[in-house]
Design a protein around this motif. Structure first.
Motif, PDB file in Angstrom:
ATOM      1  N   LEU A 283      39.470  39.155  37.014  1.00  0.00           N
ATOM      2  CA  LEU A 283      38.300  38.853  36.197  1.00  0.00           C
ATOM      3  C   LEU A 283      37.005  39.035  36.978  1.00  0.00           C
ATOM      4  N   GLN A 284      37.081  38.880  38.301  1.00  0.00           N
ATOM      5  CA  GLN A 284      35.889  38.975  39.131  1.00  0.00           C
ATOM      6  C   GLN A 284      35.746  40.347  39.795  1.00  0.00           C
ATOM      7  N   SER A 285      36.782  41.184  39.694  1.00  0.00           N
ATOM      8  CA  SER A 285      36.768  42.474  40.388  1.00  0.00           C
ATOM      9  C   SER A 285      35.938  43.492  39.605  1.00  0.00           C
ATOM     10  N   THR A 286      35.102  44.214  40.332  1.00  0.00           N
ATOM     11  CA  THR A 286      34.320  45.291  39.719  1.00  0.00           C
ATOM     12  C   THR A 286      34.857  46.677  40.071  1.00  0.00           C
ATOM     13  N   GLN A 287      35.836  46.732  40.985  1.00  0.00           N
ATOM     14  CA  GLN A 287      36.371  48.033  41.423  1.00  0.00           C
ATOM     15  C   GLN A 287      37.244  48.678  40.358  1.00  0.00           C
ATOM     16  N   PHE A 288      37.953  47.846  39.569  1.00  0.00           N
ATOM     17  CA  PHE A 288      38.889  48.363  38.565  1.00  0.00           C
ATOM     18  C   PHE A 288      38.519  47.771  37.201  1.00  0.00           C
ATOM     19  N   PRO A 289      37.584  48.385  36.498  1.00  0.00           N
ATOM     20  CA  PRO A 289      37.112  47.815  35.215  1.00  0.00           C
ATOM     21  C   PRO A 289      38.199  47.768  34.150  1.00  0.00           C
ATOM     22  N   GLY A 290      39.168  48.646  34.244  1.00  0.00           N
ATOM     23  CA  GLY A 290      40.245  48.604  33.257  1.00  0.00           C
ATOM     24  C   GLY A 290      41.046  47.331  33.365  1.00  0.00           C
ATOM     25  N   TYR A 291      41.391  46.956  34.581  1.00  0.00           N
ATOM     26  CA  TYR A 291      42.116  45.708  34.766  1.00  0.00           C
ATOM     27  C   TYR A 291      41.245  44.506  34.393  1.00  0.00           C
ATOM     28  N   ARG A 292      39.965  44.596  34.665  1.00  0.00           N
ATOM     29  CA  ARG A 292      39.075  43.478  34.326  1.00  0.00           C
ATOM     30  C   ARG A 292      39.035  43.277  32.819  1.00  0.00           C
ATOM     31  N   ARG A 293      38.962  44.363  32.065  1.00  0.00           N
ATOM     32  CA  ARG A 293      38.927  44.249  30.612  1.00  0.00           C
ATOM     33  C   ARG A 293      40.255  43.702  30.083  1.00  0.00           C
ATOM     34  N   GLU A 294      41.391  44.211  30.578  1.00  0.00           N
ATOM     35  CA  GLU A 294      42.673  43.738  30.080  1.00  0.00           C
ATOM     36  C   GLU A 294      42.951  42.302  30.534  1.00  0.00           C
ATOM     37  N   ALA A 295      42.458  41.934  31.726  1.00  0.00           N
ATOM     38  CA  ALA A 295      42.647  40.561  32.197  1.00  0.00           C
ATOM     39  C   ALA A 295      41.966  39.571  31.258  1.00  0.00           C
ATOM     40  N   GLN A 296      40.815  39.972  30.745  1.00  0.00           N
ATOM     41  CA  GLN A 296      40.143  39.109  29.786  1.00  0.00           C
ATOM     42  C   GLN A 296      40.930  39.026  28.487  1.00  0.00           C
ATOM     43  N   GLU A 297      41.512  40.156  28.045  1.00  0.00           N
ATOM     44  CA  GLU A 297      42.235  40.176  26.781  1.00  0.00           C
ATOM     45  C   GLU A 297      43.570  39.433  26.883  1.00  0.00           C
ATOM     46  N   ARG A 298      44.278  39.578  27.991  1.00  0.00           N
ATOM     47  CA  ARG A 298      45.626  39.041  28.100  1.00  0.00           C
ATOM     48  C   ARG A 298      45.710  37.781  28.953  1.00  0.00           C
ATOM     49  N   GLY A 299      44.620  37.426  29.623  1.00  0.00           N
ATOM     50  CA  GLY A 299      44.581  36.155  30.324  1.00  0.00           C
ATOM     51  C   GLY A 299      45.328  36.133  31.633  1.00  0.00           C
ATOM     52  N   TYR A 300      45.236  37.132  32.432  1.00  0.00           N
ATOM     53  CA  TYR A 300      45.835  37.073  33.772  1.00  0.00           C
ATOM     54  C   TYR A 300      44.728  37.232  34.805  1.00  0.00           C
TER      55      TYR A 300
END
Length: 647
Positions: free
Chosen positions: A98-115
């Motif tokens: 959620l705090q990482s800016t290097q991988f925006p795809g994971y950041r977006r999915e982390a918000q959607e799926r809660g990891y």
């Protein structure tokens, strides 16, 4: 220590879980489940990395939550840590997605799926399409990952890689076994088709389907092409390919393939298509089809890459099946040729007793001898002087027979072909279907086509129309005399009686004992004297007669002084009693010299060269029917060419 024991038990559980999977897709599912459950993670996935297109594709996933959620199964590698993990061959640890800016795809999915925490590990194995893979696990809480955690997860990935490679090997073995079974079944199918009398078209089509490539079978005996499909469908469809094969390009292809196999021992051939707007050439692998060590056909398999071992095994079976099929044609040809040849010799040697019986036997072979017909007699060039002298006579007969048969079909000329020791006899019914111009065109094309395979032009003579056994025998003798004259004077190609002049009649008369006696009594002593002493008396006498018995022109032609010429003429009269001053005596001597030239050899002219051409041609004669009888049967049965008689 209890934690260490717990980790070992967890690894044991993972190994046990994935080792029982024989299906590779099930193995991936159990690997992810074991990694998530035994490693204390909440969700995970196995992803294939499509480097060519720049995407990561999720193969399978597992998570502890059963709540329906939107999931992404395709990731751009530019926004995924998977490519980094593969390039460095090291795990990629994202402490808080959620705090990482290097991988925006994971950041977006982390918000959607809660990891929160993500760990990406490269796998030392590939999927069923050969693409590299990564194992990804995630936690819904921020989690610190130490060395023990990394070691545990690396061990899980390593166990998974071992299981994946084992599954690949098992899958390859199963597929190889299935291919082998299909190959064996295809072999049984091909041999079954042959034993059931299947056609070459059917065999070719089946072979193309089994190998998975276009194939072409060339039947040299029947001059036929059997294709499964077009090798260049983008340039020409199947119908256009068959038209291409049936034209001049197909005939040229047959000659090229024959030369590639016989002369150059090639296994690969590039075939020019003659279509500038399309593909210039198409490559093919070529295999010979043999019967009794004779090349009777060829099998072409199109494609640039070499055949696999199983395809090669199937091809060997196909070669055997096709050779068996072609062997039937060879056996049928030999039987029909032997039967017709024996009947022909019986007629021309006048050995028949019951004419009706001979006519009936001929009708059973499809030949109406009691109807008008003409003979086209083909005499092969002397094979001892041919560039292809080492070729088997049986193959020569097969090839020449099929070539003439193809030409007759193209010109719509019905004929029956008789194989003799040194050539062919074509019996052409005279029912109005073939006029003189058509037969003359056929004779020319036969001579040209046979010259390409024999190395030199053949002699082709045409008989007059005959009807019945005795006229047929007389026409055979007449044609044979024409061939003898043509050989003696170095002539070849299509010939007729007007083109040779009166020489055939003189040749026929020259065989009688009376004529031999006339020649010997007139100039025999002179010829013998020249042979023993090397004197030029026969040459001098012949040139003197050609000069009209004028001394000075004769001396000039021979390069002699006129006194020397007169001395020789005086010696000829003194030694042999030959005087050519009287007109009747001059004619007798000139005729004797001419008959001697026909029967014994050429008379040298003033320049010292043979007046009739090459001496070798002057000696060659076509065997008479009496000399061909025994050899003709052997020639048609075992396809051995008769030795030629020499005079």
């Amino acid at each position: 220590m209890p934690e260490h024991h717990q980790r070992l038990m967890a690894l044991r559980h993972v190994a046990s879980q994935i080792s029982n999977d024989e299906d590779i897709e099930a193995l991936f599912r159990d690997l992810v489940r074991g990694a998530v459950q035994q490693g204390g993670w909440d969700l995970g996935s196995v992803m294939s990395i499509d480097l060519a297109h720049g995407y990561g594709l999720v193969i399978t996933r597992f998570e502890t939550s059963m709540l329906p959620q939107h999931v992404e199964d395709r990731w751009e590698l530019a926004t995924s840590p998977s490519l980094i993990a593969l390039q460095t061959n090291e795990p990629v640890y994202i402490r808080d997605a959620l705090q990482s800016t290097q991988f925006p795809g994971y950041r977006r999915e982390a918000q959607e799926r809660g990891y929160r925490t993500v760990l990406v590990l490269p796998m030392a194995s590939r999927d069923t399409q050969g693409r590299p893979m990564v194992l990804t696990v995630a936690s819904r809480k921020v989690r610190d990952v130490g060395d023990d955690d990394l070691t545990f997860m690396a061990t899980v990935v390593h166990l998974g890689a071992i299981a994946v490679e084992r599954a690949h090997r098992q899958r390859a073995q199963v597929m190889a076994h299935e291919r082998l079974q299909r190959t064996l079944e295809a072999q049984r199918t091909l041999l079954g088709d042959v034993l059931a009398g299947g056609s070459l078209d059917q065999l070719t089509s089946s072979l193309g389907d089994l190998i998975g490539r276009p194939v072409l079978v060339i039947d040299f005996l029947a001059n036929q092409w059997h294709a499964s499909a077009s090798p260049v469908p983008s340039a020409m469809d199947d119908a256009a390919w068959m038209r291409w094969l049936s034209g001049a390009q197909g005939r040229e292809l047959g000659a090229t393939v024959r030369d590639a196999l016989q002369r150059y021992r090639q296994t690969r051939l590039d075939i020019p298509l003659g279509r500038p707007s399309a593909q210039a050439t198409v490559g093919a692998w070529i295999e010979p089809l043999m019967v009794d060590d004779d090349l009777v056909g060829a099998l072409l398999t199109f494609g640039d890459d070499a055949l696999s071992d199983l395809q090669q095994l199937l091809l060997e079976s196909a070669r055997f099946a096709l050779s068996v099929q072609l062997m039937r044609s060879v056996v049928r040809f030999r039987f029909e040729t032997r039967t017709l040849t024996e009947l022909f010799f019986e007629i021309v040697e006048r050995r028949w007793r019951d004419e009706d019986d001979v006519l009936s036997r001929a009708r059973r072979l499809g030949v109406a001898l009691d109807a008008p017909l003409r003979m086209m007699v083909v005499d092969y060039p002397d094979q001892r002087t041919n560039a292809d002298a080492g070729r088997a006579a049986g193959h020569l007969s097969l090839e020449s027979h099929s070539t003439v048969e193809l030409l007759a079909r193209q010109l719509n000329v019905p004929m029956h072909i008789v194989t003799v020791g040194g050539g062919l006899v074509c019996l052409v019914p005279q029912d109005g279907a073939a006029d003189d111009a058509m037969l003359a065109r056929l004779a020319r094309r036969m001579s040209e086509a046979l010259a390409r395979s024999l190395g030199r032009e053949s002699i082709v003579v045409m008989s007059d129309v005959c009807e019945g056994l005795e006229p047929l025998a007389r026409e055979w003798e007449r044609c044979w005399r024409m061939i003898r004259v043509a050989r003696k004077f170095g002539r070849s190609g299509p010939l007729d009686m007007p083109g040779l002049g009166p020489l055939p009649m003189l040749m026929g008369a020259a065989d009688s004992s009376d004529v031999h006696g006339f020649v010997d009594g007139t100039i025999g002593k002179l010829v013998e004297h020249d042979r023993q002493s090397g004197s030029p008396y026969l040459e001098t006498l012949a040139e003197y007669l050609r000069s009209g018995c004028r001394s000075q022109p004769c001396a000039d032609a021979m390069g002699l002084h006129v006194t020397t010429l007169r001395y020789r003429l005086a010696r000829i009269q003194e030694l042999f009693g030959i005087d050519v001053e009287a007109p009747e005596r001059r004619f007798a001597v000139e005729l004797a010299i001419h008959l001697h030239t026909l029967t014994k050899g050429a008379v040298p002219n003033a320049s010292g060269r043979s007046s009739s051409g090459e001496a070798a041609n002057a000696k060659a004669t076509m065997p008479a029917a009496s000399h061909l009888r025994a050899g003709g049967r052997a020639a048609s049965a075992s396809m051995k060419t008769l030795p030629r008689n020499r005079e």
